[in-house]
Scaffold this motif. Sequence first.
Motif, PDB file in Angstrom:
ATOM      1  N   PRO A 255       0.008  -2.001  27.074  1.00 28.39           N
ATOM      2  CA  PRO A 255       0.745  -0.757  27.345  1.00 28.39           C
ATOM      3  C   PRO A 255       2.191  -0.981  27.777  1.00 28.39           C
ATOM      4  O   PRO A 255       3.084  -0.220  27.382  1.00 28.39           O
ATOM      5  CB  PRO A 255      -0.093  -0.099  28.451  1.00 28.39           C
ATOM      6  N   ASP A 256       2.443  -2.016  28.555  1.00 25.99           N
ATOM      7  CA  ASP A 256       3.828  -2.300  28.946  1.00 25.99           C
ATOM      8  C   ASP A 256       4.623  -2.877  27.774  1.00 25.99           C
ATOM      9  O   ASP A 256       5.839  -2.656  27.675  1.00 25.99           O
ATOM     10  CB  ASP A 256       3.864  -3.255  30.132  1.00 25.99           C
ATOM     11  N   ALA A 257       3.957  -3.636  26.888  1.00 27.09           N
ATOM     12  CA  ALA A 257       4.649  -4.121  25.685  1.00 27.09           C
ATOM     13  C   ALA A 257       5.097  -2.937  24.839  1.00 27.09           C
ATOM     14  O   ALA A 257       6.231  -2.905  24.326  1.00 27.09           O
ATOM     15  CB  ALA A 257       3.730  -5.041  24.884  1.00 27.09           C
ATOM     16  N   ARG A 258       4.231  -1.962  24.685  1.00 30.90           N
ATOM     17  CA  ARG A 258       4.609  -0.757  23.937  1.00 30.90           C
ATOM     18  C   ARG A 258       5.771  -0.030  24.612  1.00 30.90           C
ATOM     19  O   ARG A 258       6.682   0.468  23.938  1.00 30.90           O
ATOM     20  CB  ARG A 258       3.407   0.181  23.816  1.00 30.90           C
ATOM     21  N   LEU A 259       5.729   0.021  25.931  1.00 29.77           N
ATOM     22  CA  LEU A 259       6.794   0.691  26.671  1.00 29.77           C
ATOM     23  C   LEU A 259       8.123  -0.037  26.473  1.00 29.77           C
ATOM     24  O   LEU A 259       9.175   0.599  26.298  1.00 29.77           O
ATOM     25  CB  LEU A 259       6.433   0.763  28.151  1.00 29.77           C
ATOM     26  N   LEU A 260       8.092  -1.371  26.488  1.00 27.11           N
ATOM     27  CA  LEU A 260       9.312  -2.145  26.240  1.00 27.11           C
ATOM     28  C   LEU A 260       9.849  -1.836  24.846  1.00 27.11           C
ATOM     29  O   LEU A 260      11.059  -1.639  24.666  1.00 27.11           O
ATOM     30  CB  LEU A 260       9.033  -3.642  26.371  1.00 27.11           C
ATOM     31  N   ALA A 261       8.954  -1.779  23.858  1.00 26.05           N
ATOM     32  CA  ALA A 261       9.375  -1.479  22.487  1.00 26.05           C
ATOM     33  C   ALA A 261       9.994  -0.079  22.401  1.00 26.05           C
ATOM     34  O   ALA A 261      11.006   0.122  21.719  1.00 26.05           O
ATOM     35  CB  ALA A 261       8.194  -1.608  21.533  1.00 26.05           C
ATOM     36  N   GLU A 262       9.390   0.878  23.102  1.00 26.31           N
ATOM     37  CA  GLU A 262       9.922   2.246  23.097  1.00 26.31           C
ATOM     38  C   GLU A 262      11.302   2.307  23.751  1.00 26.31           C
ATOM     39  O   GLU A 262      12.216   2.977  23.246  1.00 26.31           O
ATOM     40  CB  GLU A 262       8.946   3.179  23.824  1.00 26.31           C
ATOM     41  N   ARG A 263      11.453   1.609  24.857  1.00 25.08           N
ATOM     42  CA  ARG A 263      12.742   1.618  25.551  1.00 25.08           C
ATOM     43  C   ARG A 263      13.814   0.931  24.710  1.00 25.08           C
ATOM     44  O   ARG A 263      14.965   1.374  24.664  1.00 25.08           O
ATOM     45  CB  ARG A 263      12.614   0.936  26.909  1.00 25.08           C
ATOM     46  N   ALA A 264      13.440  -0.156  24.050  1.00 21.91           N
ATOM     47  CA  ALA A 264      14.397  -0.853  23.199  1.00 21.91           C
ATOM     48  C   ALA A 264      14.860   0.047  22.062  1.00 21.91           C
ATOM     49  O   ALA A 264      16.053   0.098  21.727  1.00 21.91           O
ATOM     50  CB  ALA A 264      13.760  -2.125  22.646  1.00 21.91           C
TER      51      ALA A 264
END
Length: 310
Positions: A255-264
């Motif tokens: 879930p945090d990997a997805r969040l990093l991708a979304e923020r990027a």
Amino acid sequence: MPSIAARGVAVLLRVVRANATFVDADKARAHIEDRRIRPQPFAPPARLRGVHVALDRRSGWPIYTVTPSGSHSPGSTPGAGPRAGVVYLHGGAWVNEIVTQHWTLIAQIAREADVEVTVPIYPLAPFGTAGEVVEQVTRIALDVHGRLGGVVLAGDSAGGQIALSAALLLQADHGVAPARTILISPALDLSFTNPGIPVVQPNDPWLARPGGIVYADLWRGELPVDDLRVSPLSGDLAAVGPITMFSGTHDILNPDARLLAERAEALGADLTYFEAPQQVHVYPLLPTPEGRAARRTLVEQVTGSLAPRR
């Protein structure tokens, strides 16, 4: 559908209770004490195919350099030795040492991408903490960048946290962006408060929040949990340079990997994201078809980040 080998790995992890020190905070504390009393060996296997291994000590750390066999001394002659440097940070929940799977990947990167790989054996918690380790890794990366004209930072799990934190510090304190930062199932927010974590937890045979918090709190020392040296998810992704990230959906860090991708994406940052359905934590290190494919992709990402030979 995951391969038979990948499904077998997931079953084996449950059978051997690989998550025992993660699901129980008391067992995590006992594990830390055991590692304190009985440190693990960290030397590479006696034979790593197609590479040369050297050992140095800087600032009290053992630091290995892995280069393709037949290369000249690292950085000595343009076009004759490795084209650039990779600094690889191993995972292990900040309390476990580097293992054979890490060394095998490191050798593959050196051999197939034709690069020098620097492997710091950083002090583990409780003997090392995030602030001290991330700052020293940043200095090591700066040295590699200066010698070879470019540096790729890479790491898995806890090492992914260190790699991205160091990339952020490298830019913030020295104005240097890595050629690429490569993250394998990284720990990005050590508060473990993402609401997606409980949703993924039943499918994760390896990690869990209770022990993860114990390890993370020991690792961060006196730093607040949102300090970028602890939780790089809080950092400025727009300035850090290109990032490649691998994550499996049966991993509570996903879930945090997805969040990093979304923020990027929202920031217009350069992030290439490989998400593997139903794969477990650090799947690119595992002996499965999915793991082998991810390793090939990882090498391609390293190679594509390097300046061509002149």
